[in-house]
Design an enzyme around this catalytic site. Sequence first.
Site, PDB file in Angstrom:
ATOM      1  N   ASP A   1     -10.710  10.956  -5.446  1.00 18.11           N
ATOM      2  CA  ASP A   1     -11.935  11.778  -5.491  1.00 18.11           C
ATOM      3  C   ASP A   1     -11.705  13.013  -6.365  1.00 18.11           C
ATOM      4  O   ASP A   1     -12.488  13.957  -6.301  1.00 18.11           O
ATOM      5  CB  ASP A   1     -12.369  12.196  -4.078  1.00 18.11           C
ATOM      6  CG  ASP A   1     -11.279  12.934  -3.337  1.00 18.11           C
ATOM      7  OD1 ASP A   1     -10.100  12.596  -3.532  1.00 18.11           O
ATOM      8  OD2 ASP A   1     -11.588  13.864  -2.560  1.00 18.11           O
TER       9      ASP A   1
ATOM     10  N   GLU B   1       0.854  -1.183   0.000  1.00 22.65           N
ATOM     11  CA  GLU B   1       0.000   0.000   0.000  1.00 22.65           C
ATOM     12  C   GLU B   1       0.892   1.236   0.000  1.00 22.65           C
ATOM     13  O   GLU B   1       1.836   1.356   0.786  1.00 22.65           O
ATOM     14  CB  GLU B   1      -0.941   0.062   1.209  1.00 22.65           C
ATOM     15  CG  GLU B   1      -1.667   1.418   1.208  1.00 22.65           C
ATOM     16  CD  GLU B   1      -2.989   1.491   1.924  1.00 22.65           C
ATOM     17  OE1 GLU B   1      -3.273   0.624   2.773  1.00 22.65           O
ATOM     18  OE2 GLU B   1      -3.739   2.454   1.636  1.00 22.65           O
TER      19      GLU B   1
ATOM     20  N   ASP C   1      -2.187  11.967  -2.868  1.00 26.13           N
ATOM     21  CA  ASP C   1      -2.280  13.428  -2.818  1.00 26.13           C
ATOM     22  C   ASP C   1      -2.664  13.949  -4.204  1.00 26.13           C
ATOM     23  O   ASP C   1      -2.013  13.617  -5.195  1.00 26.13           O
ATOM     24  CB  ASP C   1      -0.953  14.029  -2.353  1.00 26.13           C
ATOM     25  CG  ASP C   1      -0.689  13.702  -0.887  1.00 26.13           C
ATOM     26  OD1 ASP C   1      -1.620  13.784  -0.072  1.00 26.13           O
ATOM     27  OD2 ASP C   1       0.456  13.332  -0.554  1.00 26.13           O
TER      28      ASP C   1
ATOM     29  N   LYS D   1      -3.728  21.866  -8.476  1.00 29.95           N
ATOM     30  CA  LYS D   1      -3.338  23.001  -9.323  1.00 29.95           C
ATOM     31  C   LYS D   1      -2.509  22.516 -10.513  1.00 29.95           C
ATOM     32  O   LYS D   1      -1.608  21.681 -10.336  1.00 29.95           O
ATOM     33  CB  LYS D   1      -2.508  24.004  -8.525  1.00 29.95           C
ATOM     34  CG  LYS D   1      -3.331  24.694  -7.456  1.00 29.95           C
ATOM     35  CD  LYS D   1      -2.510  25.714  -6.722  1.00 29.95           C
ATOM     36  CE  LYS D   1      -3.369  26.339  -5.629  1.00 29.95           C
ATOM     37  NZ  LYS D   1      -2.595  26.862  -4.525  1.00 29.95           N
TER      38      LYS D   1
ATOM     39  N   THR E   1     -12.596   6.341   4.474  1.00 28.98           N
ATOM     40  CA  THR E   1     -11.642   7.081   5.305  1.00 28.98           C
ATOM     41  C   THR E   1     -12.046   8.556   5.326  1.00 28.98           C
ATOM     42  O   THR E   1     -12.874   9.001   4.553  1.00 28.98           O
ATOM     43  CB  THR E   1     -10.203   6.985   4.753  1.00 28.98           C
ATOM     44  OG1 THR E   1     -10.149   7.673   3.493  1.00 28.98           O
ATOM     45  CG2 THR E   1      -9.748   5.563   4.594  1.00 28.98           C
ATOM     46  N   ARG E   2     -11.395   9.256   6.202  1.00 31.07           N
ATOM     47  CA  ARG E   2     -11.604  10.694   6.341  1.00 31.07           C
ATOM     48  C   ARG E   2     -11.344  11.409   5.007  1.00 31.07           C
ATOM     49  O   ARG E   2     -12.058  12.338   4.651  1.00 31.07           O
ATOM     50  CB  ARG E   2     -10.609  11.067   7.437  1.00 31.07           C
ATOM     51  CG  ARG E   2     -10.262  12.340   7.862  1.00 31.07           C
ATOM     52  CD  ARG E   2      -9.522  12.166   9.220  1.00 31.07           C
ATOM     53  NE  ARG E   2      -8.237  11.491   9.077  1.00 31.07           N
ATOM     54  CZ  ARG E   2      -7.097  12.114   8.863  1.00 31.07           C
ATOM     55  NH1 ARG E   2      -7.054  13.416   8.732  1.00 31.07           N
ATOM     56  NH2 ARG E   2      -5.965  11.426   8.776  1.00 31.07           N
TER      57      ARG E   2
ATOM     58  N   GLU F   1     -11.749  10.182   1.941  1.00 26.52           N
ATOM     59  CA  GLU F   1     -12.866   9.927   1.039  1.00 26.52           C
ATOM     60  C   GLU F   1     -14.095  10.726   1.491  1.00 26.52           C
ATOM     61  O   GLU F   1     -14.776  11.350   0.684  1.00 26.52           O
ATOM     62  CB  GLU F   1     -13.184   8.423   1.016  1.00 26.52           C
ATOM     63  CG  GLU F   1     -14.326   8.112   0.065  1.00 26.52           C
ATOM     64  CD  GLU F   1     -14.465   6.615  -0.243  1.00 26.52           C
ATOM     65  OE1 GLU F   1     -13.765   5.803   0.379  1.00 26.52           O
ATOM     66  OE2 GLU F   1     -15.282   6.290  -1.124  1.00 26.52           O
TER      67      GLU F   1
ATOM     68  N   GLU G   1       4.947   4.986   3.735  1.00 27.57           N
ATOM     69  CA  GLU G   1       4.312   6.238   4.152  1.00 27.57           C
ATOM     70  C   GLU G   1       5.411   7.206   4.579  1.00 27.57           C
ATOM     71  O   GLU G   1       6.231   6.875   5.440  1.00 27.57           O
ATOM     72  CB  GLU G   1       3.330   5.964   5.300  1.00 27.57           C
ATOM     73  CG  GLU G   1       2.740   7.220   5.951  1.00 27.57           C
ATOM     74  CD  GLU G   1       2.099   8.180   4.953  1.00 27.57           C
ATOM     75  OE1 GLU G   1       1.126   7.802   4.288  1.00 27.57           O
ATOM     76  OE2 GLU G   1       2.585   9.334   4.838  1.00 27.57           O
TER      77      GLU G   1
HETATM   78  C1  LIG Z   1      -4.341  11.992   0.896  1.00 24.25           C
HETATM   79  S1  LIG Z   1      -3.520  10.872   1.953  1.00 24.25           S
HETATM   80  C2  LIG Z   1      -4.489   9.375   1.825  1.00 24.25           C
HETATM   81  C3  LIG Z   1      -4.331   8.431   2.999  1.00 24.25           C
HETATM   82  C4  LIG Z   1      -5.045   7.078   2.885  1.00 24.25           C
HETATM   83  N1  LIG Z   1      -4.620   6.335   1.709  1.00 24.25           N
HETATM   84  C5  LIG Z   1      -6.540   7.236   2.901  1.00 24.25           C
HETATM   85  O1  LIG Z   1      -7.183   6.929   1.894  1.00 24.25           O
HETATM   86  O2  LIG Z   1      -7.058   7.642   3.935  1.00 24.25           O
HETATM   87  C6  LIG Z   1      -2.062  10.487   1.002  1.00 24.25           C
HETATM   88  C7  LIG Z   1      -0.961   9.870   1.831  1.00 24.25           C
HETATM   89  O3  LIG Z   1       0.088   9.464   0.957  1.00 24.25           O
HETATM   90  C8  LIG Z   1       1.351   9.800   1.543  1.00 24.25           C
HETATM   91  N2  LIG Z   1       2.298   9.862   0.408  1.00 24.25           N
HETATM   92  C9  LIG Z   1       2.265  10.732  -0.632  1.00 24.25           C
HETATM   93  N3  LIG Z   1       3.245  10.473  -1.524  1.00 24.25           N
HETATM   94  C10 LIG Z   1       3.916   9.375  -1.033  1.00 24.25           C
HETATM   95  C11 LIG Z   1       5.046   8.635  -1.492  1.00 24.25           C
HETATM   96  N4  LIG Z   1       5.656   8.931  -2.643  1.00 24.25           N
HETATM   97  N5  LIG Z   1       5.479   7.606  -0.737  1.00 24.25           N
HETATM   98  C12 LIG Z   1       4.866   7.287   0.435  1.00 24.25           C
HETATM   99  N6  LIG Z   1       3.795   7.963   0.923  1.00 24.25           N
HETATM  100  C13 LIG Z   1       3.323   8.991   0.200  1.00 24.25           C
HETATM  101  C14 LIG Z   1       1.076  11.095   2.264  1.00 24.25           C
HETATM  102  O4  LIG Z   1       2.018  11.349   3.287  1.00 24.25           O
HETATM  103  C15 LIG Z   1      -0.335  10.836   2.824  1.00 24.25           C
HETATM  104  O5  LIG Z   1      -0.289  10.208   4.085  1.00 24.25           O
END
Ligand SMILES: C[S@@+](CC[C@H](N)C(=O)[O-])C[C@H]1O[C@@H](n2cnc3c(N)ncnc32)[C@H](O)[C@@H]1O
Length: 248
Positions: free
Chosen positions: A186, A75, A150, A154, A222-223, A225, A100
């Site tokens: 989303d 994941e 993420d 933009k 999740t939060r 979504e 992560e």
């Molecule tokens: C928007 S959050 C989504 C979290 C989770 N997947 C959820 O659906 O609730 C995106 C997560 O990806 C992590 N992340 C972004 N780019 C990453 C990368 N290249 N390697 C590891 N983690 C990454 C961020 O730190 C963040 O915790």
Amino acid sequence: MTGAPAAQRQRVHREVVSYVRRSGRMRPNQRRAWERHHEDFVLEVPQRETSTSIDAAARLDLPGAFGRTAPLVVEIGPGTGESLVPMAQVRPEVDVLAFEVYAPAVAQLVGALARAGVDNVRIVAANAVEGLQHLVPAGRLDELWTFFPDPWPKARHHKRRLVDAEFVALATTRLRPGGRWRLATDWADYAEQMRAVLDAQPGLVSEHPGGWAPRWSDRPLTRFEERGLAAGRSVHDLTYRRVEGPGA
Ligand SMILES: C[S@@+](CC[C@H](N)C(=O)[O-])C[C@H]1O[C@@H](n2cnc3c(N)ncnc32)[C@H](O)[C@@H]1O
């Protein structure tokens, strides 16, 4: 500090990554969870200049890390593990390796794993792109999960989006034939971008050609979504399968 020459350090700082390099400062409860549990879940890997990088010579002993050999799921970006923890818990037969970058989230995640008694998850607190490249052998993955990466909405930030053609080419090589890549976002234009680059990748086929996958019912809300839905955005799921063939 490292002894890397200035030119090399600058090169690393200019790399485009899919996350913001934020402070790793933990709240007291996160610090406590980290101290109590990180040794059970977090795998140490040699870094380059930044704390989220991975040395190109780094390797993982997966059977040693999990104490067995089992089907492997990766994941990317589980955050605090709102979906990862329950999904790993109901799949004791698989090993889940999570990448992560955000240390406070990793601390919360190890606390949640310990509370839930989940022992089939290991975490590398570093960039998943480098993790897939250096730590996951080709053809090893049964599944790859990328939920709500993420979005970088933009236009000038689109280059930071994780799921681009280059990353898709890399990730495809890590899946075993028949292995699945499940994604969700989303952000409609990111979903379109994902579909375009995934469709164009030799060795990957969509399980829902021309359309979107139904919401994967195993994926807990999740939060992130919830926030997207509350803002009026719709969620797109995508599922691709690796097939034998060129590029795969
Ligand atoms: C928007 S959050 C989504 C979290 C989770 N997947 C959820 O659906 O609730 C995106 C997560 O990806 C992590 N992340 C972004 N780019 C990453 C990368 N290249 N390697 C590891 N983690 C990454 C961020 O730190 C963040 O915790």
